[in-house]
Design a protein around this motif. Structure first.
Motif, PDB file in Angstrom:
ATOM      1  N   PHE A  58       0.832  -1.204   0.000  1.00  0.00           N
ATOM      2  CA  PHE A  58       0.000   0.000   0.000  1.00  0.00           C
ATOM      3  C   PHE A  58       0.868   1.256   0.000  1.00  0.00           C
ATOM      4  CE2 PHE A  58      -1.800   3.350   2.773  1.00  0.00           C
ATOM      5  CZ  PHE A  58      -2.735   3.849   1.876  1.00  0.00           C
ATOM      6  N   GLU A  59       1.885   1.289   0.842  1.00  0.00           N
ATOM      7  CA  GLU A  59       2.774   2.452   0.902  1.00  0.00           C
ATOM      8  C   GLU A  59       3.515   2.649  -0.413  1.00  0.00           C
ATOM      9  OE1 GLU A  59       5.179   1.630   4.310  1.00  0.00           O
ATOM     10  OE2 GLU A  59       3.699   2.409   5.741  1.00  0.00           O
ATOM     11  N   ASP A  60       3.945   1.560  -1.030  1.00  0.00           N
ATOM     12  CA  ASP A  60       4.603   1.654  -2.337  1.00  0.00           C
ATOM     13  C   ASP A  60       3.626   2.163  -3.394  1.00  0.00           C
ATOM     14  OD1 ASP A  60       6.938   0.720  -1.223  1.00  0.00           O
ATOM     15  OD2 ASP A  60       6.751  -1.324  -2.011  1.00  0.00           O
ATOM     16  N   SER A  61       2.376   1.774  -3.274  1.00  0.00           N
ATOM     17  CA  SER A  61       1.354   2.236  -4.218  1.00  0.00           C
ATOM     18  C   SER A  61       1.102   3.732  -4.059  1.00  0.00           C
ATOM     19  CB  SER A  61       0.048   1.456  -4.012  1.00  0.00           C
ATOM     20  OG  SER A  61       0.231   0.079  -4.277  1.00  0.00           O
ATOM     21  N   GLU A  62       1.082   4.204  -2.821  1.00  0.00           N
ATOM     22  CA  GLU A  62       0.936   5.640  -2.580  1.00  0.00           C
ATOM     23  C   GLU A  62       2.087   6.417  -3.194  1.00  0.00           C
ATOM     24  OE1 GLU A  62      -1.545   7.039   1.257  1.00  0.00           O
ATOM     25  OE2 GLU A  62       0.441   6.236   1.701  1.00  0.00           O
ATOM     26  N   ALA A  63       3.300   5.898  -3.028  1.00  0.00           N
ATOM     27  CA  ALA A  63       4.484   6.557  -3.595  1.00  0.00           C
ATOM     28  C   ALA A  63       4.411   6.578  -5.118  1.00  0.00           C
ATOM     29  CB  ALA A  63       5.750   5.846  -3.127  1.00  0.00           C
ATOM     30  N   ALA A  64       3.959   5.477  -5.714  1.00  0.00           N
ATOM     31  CA  ALA A  64       3.835   5.401  -7.172  1.00  0.00           C
ATOM     32  C   ALA A  64       2.810   6.410  -7.670  1.00  0.00           C
ATOM     33  CB  ALA A  64       3.435   3.986  -7.597  1.00  0.00           C
ATOM     34  N   ALA A  65       1.717   6.574  -6.923  1.00  0.00           N
ATOM     35  CA  ALA A  65       0.671   7.522  -7.311  1.00  0.00           C
ATOM     36  C   ALA A  65       1.196   8.960  -7.247  1.00  0.00           C
ATOM     37  CB  ALA A  65      -0.537   7.367  -6.399  1.00  0.00           C
ATOM     38  N   LYS A  66       1.960   9.280  -6.216  1.00  0.00           N
ATOM     39  CA  LYS A  66       2.526  10.626  -6.089  1.00  0.00           C
ATOM     40  C   LYS A  66       3.515  10.908  -7.217  1.00  0.00           C
ATOM     41  CE  LYS A  66       2.007  10.994  -1.067  1.00  0.00           C
ATOM     42  NZ  LYS A  66       2.708  11.059   0.249  1.00  0.00           N
ATOM     43  N   ASP A  67       4.321   9.920  -7.553  1.00  0.00           N
ATOM     44  CA  ASP A  67       5.278  10.095  -8.638  1.00  0.00           C
ATOM     45  C   ASP A  67       4.555  10.318  -9.963  1.00  0.00           C
ATOM     46  OD1 ASP A  67       8.116   9.867  -9.702  1.00  0.00           O
ATOM     47  OD2 ASP A  67       7.157   8.263 -10.834  1.00  0.00           O
ATOM     48  N   LEU A  68       3.477   9.577 -10.172  1.00  0.00           N
ATOM     49  CA  LEU A  68       2.699   9.722 -11.403  1.00  0.00           C
ATOM     50  C   LEU A  68       2.139  11.135 -11.522  1.00  0.00           C
ATOM     51  CD1 LEU A  68       1.364   8.510 -13.909  1.00  0.00           C
ATOM     52  CD2 LEU A  68      -0.512   7.738 -12.451  1.00  0.00           C
ATOM     53  N   THR A  69       1.551  11.655 -10.454  1.00  0.00           N
ATOM     54  CA  THR A  69       1.009  13.007 -10.470  1.00  0.00           C
ATOM     55  C   THR A  69       2.095  14.033 -10.751  1.00  0.00           C
ATOM     56  OG1 THR A  69      -0.816  12.485  -8.964  1.00  0.00           O
ATOM     57  CG2 THR A  69      -0.125  14.784  -9.076  1.00  0.00           C
ATOM     58  N   SER A  70       3.245  13.865 -10.117  1.00  0.00           N
ATOM     59  CA  SER A  70       4.362  14.788 -10.327  1.00  0.00           C
ATOM     60  C   SER A  70       4.816  14.790 -11.777  1.00  0.00           C
ATOM     61  CB  SER A  70       5.528  14.399  -9.410  1.00  0.00           C
ATOM     62  OG  SER A  70       6.678  15.187  -9.689  1.00  0.00           O
ATOM     63  N   ARG A  71       4.905  13.608 -12.376  1.00  0.00           N
ATOM     64  CA  ARG A  71       5.347  13.504 -13.770  1.00  0.00           C
ATOM     65  C   ARG A  71       4.349  14.171 -14.714  1.00  0.00           C
ATOM     66  NH1 ARG A  71      10.726  12.113 -13.691  1.00  0.00           N
ATOM     67  NH2 ARG A  71      11.070  10.282 -12.369  1.00  0.00           N
ATOM     68  N   ILE A  72       3.053  13.966 -14.468  1.00  0.00           N
ATOM     69  CA  ILE A  72       2.035  14.569 -15.332  1.00  0.00           C
ATOM     70  C   ILE A  72       2.044  16.087 -15.183  1.00  0.00           C
ATOM     71  CG2 ILE A  72      -0.437  14.694 -15.837  1.00  0.00           C
ATOM     72  CD1 ILE A  72      -0.669  11.797 -14.866  1.00  0.00           C
ATOM     73  N   ASP A  73       2.208  16.583 -13.955  1.00  0.00           N
ATOM     74  CA  ASP A  73       2.291  18.030 -13.726  1.00  0.00           C
ATOM     75  C   ASP A  73       3.450  18.638 -14.517  1.00  0.00           C
ATOM     76  OD1 ASP A  73       0.142  17.918 -12.010  1.00  0.00           O
ATOM     77  OD2 ASP A  73       1.348  17.991 -10.175  1.00  0.00           O
ATOM     78  N   LYS A  74       4.560  17.931 -14.570  1.00  0.00           N
ATOM     79  CA  LYS A  74       5.727  18.447 -15.295  1.00  0.00           C
ATOM     80  C   LYS A  74       5.486  18.448 -16.804  1.00  0.00           C
ATOM     81  CE  LYS A  74       9.233  17.306 -11.834  1.00  0.00           C
ATOM     82  NZ  LYS A  74      10.446  16.505 -11.518  1.00  0.00           N
ATOM     83  N   VAL A  75       4.750  17.459 -17.284  1.00  0.00           N
ATOM     84  CA  VAL A  75       4.373  17.449 -18.704  1.00  0.00           C
ATOM     85  C   VAL A  75       3.537  18.681 -19.015  1.00  0.00           C
ATOM     86  CG1 VAL A  75       2.953  16.293 -20.449  1.00  0.00           C
ATOM     87  CG2 VAL A  75       4.521  14.952 -19.034  1.00  0.00           C
ATOM     88  N   GLU A  76       2.549  18.957 -18.188  1.00  0.00           N
ATOM     89  CA  GLU A  76       1.676  20.109 -18.409  1.00  0.00           C
ATOM     90  C   GLU A  76       2.458  21.410 -18.394  1.00  0.00           C
ATOM     91  OE1 GLU A  76      -1.591  19.923 -15.559  1.00  0.00           O
ATOM     92  OE2 GLU A  76      -2.931  19.464 -17.235  1.00  0.00           O
ATOM     93  N   SER A  77       3.399  21.533 -17.480  1.00  0.00           N
ATOM     94  CA  SER A  77       4.170  22.769 -17.336  1.00  0.00           C
ATOM     95  C   SER A  77       4.944  23.101 -18.606  1.00  0.00           C
ATOM     96  CB  SER A  77       5.128  22.643 -16.150  1.00  0.00           C
ATOM     97  OG  SER A  77       5.992  23.770 -16.086  1.00  0.00           O
TER      98      SER A  77
END
Length: 229
Positions: free
Chosen positions: A101-120
């Motif tokens: 579960f903790e690894d899944s939370e970390a993966a989700a945060k990384d995914l959001t960060s990567r998408i935010d950088k694409v948008e920027s």
């Protein structure tokens, strides 16, 4: 945010490796500060343009989605293992599930960060592209570039929509995993397993939807990168 970067290369920094190390340090500092426009300007001075950065970031977001796919498959597998518990050390099962579960939370945060950088960088690229249309003296070339800009924006809009859809598909899975991990934490007994069994079908369904949404986004990422290259 405005910033000025001055690089003075003396005899010591004239060595290619030392200059490369300096460039990496500057890039890291700018990235940490969050001043994206300064970062883009600095990278452009060394021949790395916004289009190149966008291609790289879409590729990184794609890799993040692939990592998330694997992680949520692992979490689902561990949850299935827990609900199939038939004696033994239940706490060790809980610890493994909590870790997933903790690894899944970390993966989700990384995914959001990567998408935010694409948008920027995409927004910065499209703004620059639009502004530079005014600089053309050749009407035919201006028109052709404007047409390419609109086509790229349309494909990007489809890409970012699929990325955000995949991102949102993570929430139901994380919420369900969190609930079940918390429940198991405070009910480490065989009767708790019976309660969790009723959750398996829903979690399984949500994970499959997540995997499908991410696969769509991954395919769109490949198509978008191919177009830009």
């Amino acid at each position: 945010m405005q910033a000025t970067i001055k690089i003075k290369i003396n005899n010591d920094l004239g060595h290619p490796m030392r200059f490369l190390m300096l460039l990496v340090a500057i890039t890291a500092t700018i990235s940490i500060s969050g001043c994206e426009s300064t970062y883009y300007n600095a990278m452009e001075k060394v021949g790395v343009h916004k289009r190149d950065i966008l291609v790289d970031r879409v590729g990184e977001a794609k890799e993040s989605q692939q990592d998330a796919q694997k992680q949520f498959k692992d979490a689902l597998s561990e949850f299935r293992s827990v609900v199939s518990f038939d004696g033994g050390d239940l706490e060790s099962h809980y610890n493994r599930l909590n870790s997933e579960f903790e690894d899944s939370e970390a993966a989700a945060k990384d995914l959001t960060s990567r998408i935010d950088k694409v948008e920027s960088v995409a927004e910065a690229l499209f703004d620059e592209w639009q502004d530079e249309l005014k600089l053309y003296s050749n009407d035919r070339l201006r028109s052709d570039s404007a047409t390419k800009l609109q086509a790229t924006k349309r494909q990007y809009a489809s890409l970012i929509k699929s990325m955000r859809r995949a991102e949102k598909s993570v929430d139901p899975v994380l919420n369900a995993l969190r609930d079940n991990v918390l429940y198991l934490k405070h009910n480490l007994n065989a009767s708790a397993i019976g309660a969790l069994k009723g959750e398996l079908a829903g979690i399984d369904r949500n994970v499959q939807q997540l995997l499908s949404a991410m696969e769509t986004a991954i395919n769109e990422s490949d198509a978008f990168i191919k177009q830009l290259k």
